[in-house]
Design a protein around this motif. Sequence first.
Motif, PDB file in Angstrom:
ATOM      1  N   ASP A  15       0.817  -1.210   0.000  1.00  0.00           N
ATOM      2  CA  ASP A  15       0.000   0.000   0.000  1.00  0.00           C
ATOM      3  C   ASP A  15       0.853   1.263   0.000  1.00  0.00           C
ATOM      4  O   ASP A  15       0.478   2.282  -0.586  1.00  0.00           O
ATOM      5  CB  ASP A  15      -0.928   0.016   1.216  1.00  0.00           C
ATOM      6  CG  ASP A  15      -2.108  -0.933   1.053  1.00  0.00           C
ATOM      7  OD1 ASP A  15      -2.145  -1.669   0.053  1.00  0.00           O
ATOM      8  OD2 ASP A  15      -2.990  -0.929   1.930  1.00  0.00           O
ATOM      9  N   ASP A  16       1.987   1.242   0.704  1.00  0.00           N
ATOM     10  CA  ASP A  16       2.836   2.430   0.806  1.00  0.00           C
ATOM     11  C   ASP A  16       3.695   2.647  -0.434  1.00  0.00           C
ATOM     12  O   ASP A  16       4.066   3.775  -0.752  1.00  0.00           O
ATOM     13  CB  ASP A  16       3.750   2.321   2.035  1.00  0.00           C
ATOM     14  CG  ASP A  16       2.968   2.320   3.333  1.00  0.00           C
ATOM     15  OD1 ASP A  16       1.954   3.041   3.425  1.00  0.00           O
ATOM     16  OD2 ASP A  16       3.361   1.581   4.262  1.00  0.00           O
ATOM     17  N   PRO A  18       3.064   1.443  -4.083  1.00  0.00           N
ATOM     18  CA  PRO A  18       2.207   0.717  -5.031  1.00  0.00           C
ATOM     19  C   PRO A  18       2.970   0.038  -6.158  1.00  0.00           C
ATOM     20  O   PRO A  18       2.465  -0.912  -6.757  1.00  0.00           O
ATOM     21  CB  PRO A  18       1.283   1.815  -5.567  1.00  0.00           C
ATOM     22  CG  PRO A  18       1.250   2.840  -4.484  1.00  0.00           C
ATOM     23  CD  PRO A  18       2.629   2.838  -3.899  1.00  0.00           C
ATOM     24  N   LYS A  43      -6.919  -6.035   5.594  1.00  0.00           N
ATOM     25  CA  LYS A  43      -7.333  -5.248   4.447  1.00  0.00           C
ATOM     26  C   LYS A  43      -6.145  -4.635   3.709  1.00  0.00           C
ATOM     27  O   LYS A  43      -5.179  -4.205   4.319  1.00  0.00           O
ATOM     28  CB  LYS A  43      -8.280  -4.129   4.892  1.00  0.00           C
ATOM     29  CG  LYS A  43      -8.932  -3.365   3.746  1.00  0.00           C
ATOM     30  CD  LYS A  43      -9.907  -2.328   4.270  1.00  0.00           C
ATOM     31  CE  LYS A  43     -10.635  -1.635   3.116  1.00  0.00           C
ATOM     32  NZ  LYS A  43      -9.715  -0.928   2.212  1.00  0.00           N
ATOM     33  N   GLY A  44      -6.252  -4.581   2.394  1.00  0.00           N
ATOM     34  CA  GLY A  44      -5.322  -3.860   1.543  1.00  0.00           C
ATOM     35  C   GLY A  44      -6.078  -2.887   0.665  1.00  0.00           C
ATOM     36  O   GLY A  44      -7.318  -2.888   0.620  1.00  0.00           O
ATOM     37  N   ASN A  45      -5.351  -2.045  -0.075  1.00  0.00           N
ATOM     38  CA  ASN A  45      -6.029  -0.992  -0.838  1.00  0.00           C
ATOM     39  C   ASN A  45      -6.758  -1.502  -2.081  1.00  0.00           C
ATOM     40  O   ASN A  45      -7.486  -0.742  -2.714  1.00  0.00           O
ATOM     41  CB  ASN A  45      -5.040   0.115  -1.226  1.00  0.00           C
ATOM     42  CG  ASN A  45      -3.908  -0.364  -2.122  1.00  0.00           C
ATOM     43  OD1 ASN A  45      -3.937  -1.479  -2.630  1.00  0.00           O
ATOM     44  ND2 ASN A  45      -2.899   0.468  -2.304  1.00  0.00           N
ATOM     45  N   LYS A  46      -6.592  -2.775  -2.412  1.00  0.00           N
ATOM     46  CA  LYS A  46      -7.329  -3.342  -3.550  1.00  0.00           C
ATOM     47  C   LYS A  46      -8.644  -3.998  -3.128  1.00  0.00           C
ATOM     48  O   LYS A  46      -9.403  -4.466  -3.974  1.00  0.00           O
ATOM     49  CB  LYS A  46      -6.453  -4.373  -4.277  1.00  0.00           C
ATOM     50  CG  LYS A  46      -5.196  -3.770  -4.915  1.00  0.00           C
ATOM     51  CD  LYS A  46      -4.348  -4.845  -5.571  1.00  0.00           C
ATOM     52  CE  LYS A  46      -3.085  -4.243  -6.184  1.00  0.00           C
ATOM     53  NZ  LYS A  46      -2.205  -5.274  -6.786  1.00  0.00           N
ATOM     54  N   THR A  49     -14.708  -1.966  -0.504  1.00  0.00           N
ATOM     55  CA  THR A  49     -15.050  -1.265   0.730  1.00  0.00           C
ATOM     56  C   THR A  49     -16.512  -1.458   1.120  1.00  0.00           C
ATOM     57  O   THR A  49     -16.928  -0.984   2.180  1.00  0.00           O
ATOM     58  CB  THR A  49     -14.752   0.238   0.604  1.00  0.00           C
ATOM     59  OG1 THR A  49     -15.439   0.758  -0.542  1.00  0.00           O
ATOM     60  CG2 THR A  49     -13.250   0.478   0.441  1.00  0.00           C
ATOM     61  N   TYR A  70      -5.544   1.831  10.270  1.00  0.00           N
ATOM     62  CA  TYR A  70      -6.033   3.213  10.331  1.00  0.00           C
ATOM     63  C   TYR A  70      -4.932   4.093  10.901  1.00  0.00           C
ATOM     64  O   TYR A  70      -4.372   3.808  11.969  1.00  0.00           O
ATOM     65  CB  TYR A  70      -7.281   3.318  11.209  1.00  0.00           C
ATOM     66  CG  TYR A  70      -7.762   4.747  11.346  1.00  0.00           C
ATOM     67  CD1 TYR A  70      -8.429   5.381  10.297  1.00  0.00           C
ATOM     68  CD2 TYR A  70      -7.511   5.474  12.501  1.00  0.00           C
ATOM     69  CE1 TYR A  70      -8.849   6.701  10.407  1.00  0.00           C
ATOM     70  CE2 TYR A  70      -7.931   6.797  12.616  1.00  0.00           C
ATOM     71  CZ  TYR A  70      -8.594   7.401  11.575  1.00  0.00           C
ATOM     72  OH  TYR A  70      -8.996   8.704  11.678  1.00  0.00           O
ATOM     73  N   HIS A  89     -14.195   3.705   8.004  1.00  0.00           N
ATOM     74  CA  HIS A  89     -13.409   2.505   8.290  1.00  0.00           C
ATOM     75  C   HIS A  89     -13.988   1.753   9.484  1.00  0.00           C
ATOM     76  O   HIS A  89     -14.104   0.517   9.454  1.00  0.00           O
ATOM     77  CB  HIS A  89     -11.960   2.904   8.565  1.00  0.00           C
ATOM     78  CG  HIS A  89     -11.020   1.739   8.717  1.00  0.00           C
ATOM     79  ND1 HIS A  89     -10.914   0.723   7.793  1.00  0.00           N
ATOM     80  CD2 HIS A  89     -10.144   1.422   9.710  1.00  0.00           C
ATOM     81  CE1 HIS A  89     -10.000  -0.163   8.188  1.00  0.00           C
ATOM     82  NE2 HIS A  89      -9.536   0.240   9.361  1.00  0.00           N
TER      83      HIS A  89
END
Length: 316
Positions: A15-16, A18, A43-46, A49, A70, A89
């Motif tokens: 995530d940090d 990409p 959870k990951g950014n892909k 939600t 978070y 979140h």
Amino acid sequence: MAIRFGTNPIAWSNDDLPELGGDTPLETCLAEASQAGFAGIEKGNKFPTDPAALVDLLGSFGLDFISGWYGAELRRRDAKAELAAMRPHLDLLKACHCEVMVFAETSGTVQGLMDVPVADRPVMAEADWPIFLDRINELGQRMADEGVRIAFHHHMGTVIEAGAEIDRLMEGTGPEVGLLLDTGHLTFAGEDPAAIARRWAHRVNHVHAKDVRPHVLSRARAERWSFLRSVVEGVYTVPGDGCVDFIEALNPLAEVGYRGWLVVEAEQDPAKAHPLTYARLGYRHLAAAAKEAGFQFEPSAESLAGHALRRPARTA
């Protein structure tokens, strides 16, 4: 809840950063996490939600949703404002029946800056500590009232990194503020994970298990690398491939009857460290260490826990 084994998608896509695994499909990550034997994933950014879509997707791979990161800014805003900021979140975690939130204080952090040495992290001013502790106590109570507890993540590059800072946080807060024990960040910070675990096992409500390659850590310190450069160079790896003694780190948790997730979370460049290969190595070592430490866990993990502890060849 019995102890369970989970993982984090950061081994497949970061995530940090990409560019590390950015082209890896989410389905590949989930399929391989399941193949490695894990029961859940963070959870990951892909990830979707929408709660229903998220649970359905993970369930199709036999995975439970554990929690998600978070980054708070309680040094800059009060508990009410922080609760409002985290609301989407928090509501996602609640809808998915997560018990904890992976929570870090990230105001002023240098963890995401490639060109800033991690040693140049912010340090909380003495006058700010009472304000911060009051705010996190209030926030912890508000979150507990909604059924999700803080699992405070001490993290390299932030104001809560060293053992003395963890001690002060725990001493100044109530049971609503739990501690996320991260073996990799403690080792990077120069702390003994087992010593922190002995002091605060009764407050630990989540665990991130990652190992540290000492030769990379030595260079990171000597050459004043940033946190991100350290990650790219391979400072972290999975349990069993570095210098962390996981039996010693887990012993205090087993003694107090810890029940929750043990999450293999080792951010690496997937081009250097094949995610499925390392996921399997990490699972086997962590399960064996947990059994040796005295944990009892689900039959689905018992076969892996029977493997002897061993150190894999270094390929990253």
